[in-house]
Design an enzyme around this catalytic site. Structure first.
Site: not given
Ligand code: ADP
Length: 445
Positions: A165, A291, A203, A235
């Site tokens: 996050g 993983r 989003l 996140h």
């Molecule tokens: P990380 O690898 O740091 O966990 P992610 O890309 O998996 O990052 O995103 C983590 C979280 O952030 C997602 O589960 C979602 O809640 C939020 N998030 C990521 N991208 C978006 C987006 N384009 N719009 C809204 N929320 C997002």
């Protein structure tokens, strides 16, 4: 099959992996820092090796020490668990260069998916839908402005090397873009040593839905369905469910077909999780984790499968031995991540556990390395237990979860058990009516 596996991790996941090894008749080697000499993963392993001082960079991230521990004990494979070295392609390469098996995907797939820009472009070329955004990295602010004007605000700047996050900044309007771009870049450089950033449309009410995929080295790929991980703070996931209250079996099948076809073309091997945002009936890929995930138990409960055992079998060269038609989904499972944190401020609360009583009974599973008298050290992730419940319906699972949370006693330190009790009693949660933004407001309110 392997004779002895070194588990390059600590806490509940080290125990989880040990349990699978023991049932397969495989010996286990625990590694630990000086702070973890009394830890349960050390006590229950067949052998253990101290690999350094408390700081993770000197112990659980200390590659030479871990490889030496494997050599000294004669281990023939290494399971990295999650976190620490689990998504470090260089580590996977070094493990193999030392004649050991890395229990996970190939180093090249870890590297590809570790760069979220490369991951998105690979998935797009294989027909997986993406969140609208920049086509690759943003070289400068002008490019960022042009992309944002096209996809429309709000937008999210994300670090290509991001994880946990971190390195994500929202710009609600053009006036916020410069700051978001600059801060995301700086954070990415500091946290990951790589300042490449990209942009996605932010989003406003998506759910986080991810798909568990497994592939063997003989070209067979299956999925074990989805998990809904929308309940997040900063996140970071707090509670996960399988299946998602928001999607149908037909949607799961369709998503599974797209994802497994893509991974078959990539030649992917071992466990993987494709993460999607889901809004207005559309799935959009955001990243892939190469993983085992923290939340894998909810999938195990509904599919009646031991995913760690499957990882080990596949790494040893075995074929899956079953197809998609052999995988079915039964009932509903929910996992609560319980952390040693103040349930209001989320400040970590390391310290001595004076009493510990885990809930039990039908359909209740606790994955934890806690015990009465254990000192929760301040050096590592604050998650101390996972409570997983399984029941025939979602409503039954919620009632079981409430009952199990009421039985759960961890004294001496504060934990987030009271927060989970509040979530379970909330009407919106009970109705499955939530998005990734819901918990943040719930905690604040
Ligand atoms: P990380 O690898 O740091 O966990 P992610 O890309 O998996 O990052 O995103 C983590 C979280 O952030 C997602 O589960 C979602 O809640 C939020 N998030 C990521 N991208 C978006 C987006 N384009 N719009 C809204 N929320 C997002």
């Amino acid at each position: 099959m392997f004779q002895k596996i070194l588990i390059a991790n600590r806490g509940e996941i080290a125990l989880r992996i040990q349990r699978a090894c023991r049932e397969l008749g495989i010996g286990t080697v625990a590694v630990h820092s000086t702070a973890d000499a009394e830890a349960m993963h050390v006590r229950l392993a067949d052998e253990s090796v101290c690999i350094g001082p408390p700081a993770a960079k000197d112990s659980y991230l200390n590659i030479p020490a871990i490889l030496s521990a494997a050599a000294i004990t004669g281990a023939d494979a290494i399971h990295p668990g999650y976190g620490f070295l689990s998504e470090n392609a260089g580590f996977a390469e070094m493990v193999e260069a030392h004649g050991l098996t890395f229990i996970g995907p190939s180093a090249s797939h870890i590297r590809m998916m570790g760069d979220k820009i490369a991951a998105k472009s690979a998935m797009a070329s294989l027909g997986v839908p993406l969140v609208p955004g920049s086509d690759g990295a943003l070289p400068d602010l002008e490019t960022a402005r042009a992309v944002a004007d096209k996809i429309m605000y709000p937008v999210l700047i994300k670090a290509a090397a991001g994880g946990g996050g971190r390195g994500m900044k929202v710009a609600q309007a053009p006036s916020e873009l410069e700051d978001a771009f600059r801060v995301a870049r700086t954070e990415a450089r500091t946290a990951f040593g790589n300042d490449a950033v990209y942009m996605e449309k932010y989003l406003d009410r998506p759910r986080h839905i991810e798909l568990q995929v497994f592939a063997d080295s003989h070209g067979n790929v299956v999925h074990f369905g989805e998990r809904d991980c929308s309940l997040q703070r900063r996140h970071q996931k707090l509670l996960e469910e399988a299946g998602s209250p928001a999607i149908s079996a037909a949607q799961r099948d369709a998503l599974g077909a797209t994802a497994t076809a893509a991974l078959a073309k990539l030649g992917y091997r071992n466990a993987g999780t494709l993460e999607f945002l889901y809004q207005d009936g559309q799935f959009a890929f955001i990243e892939m984790n190469t993983r085992l995930q923290v939340e894998h138990p909810v999938t195990e409960m509904v599919c009646n499968v031991d995913l760690v055992r499957e990882q080990i079998r596949i790494a040893a060269g075995a074929a899956l031995g079953y197809g998609q038609e052999d995988i079915s989904f039964h009932g509903h499972a929910i996992e609560c991540r319980i952390t040693a944190e103040d349930p209001h401020t989320f400040m970590p609360t390391p310290g001595r556990v004076t009493a510990f009583h885990a809930p039990g009974g039908l359909g209740v599973r606790v994955d934890s390395a806690l015990y009465a008298g254990y000192f929760v050290p301040p050096f590592y992730d604050s998650m101390v237990a996972k409570l997983i419940v399984h029941a025939p319906t979602r409503l039954d699972a919620i009632n079981r979860l409430r009952r199990a949370l009421d039985e759960f006693a961890v004294l001496g330190i504060q934990t987030t058990i009271p927060l989970h009790r509040r979530i379970v009693d909330d009407r919106s949660f009970q109705e499955g009516d939530y998005t990734i933004h819901w918990l943040e407001r719930f905690v604040a309110g």
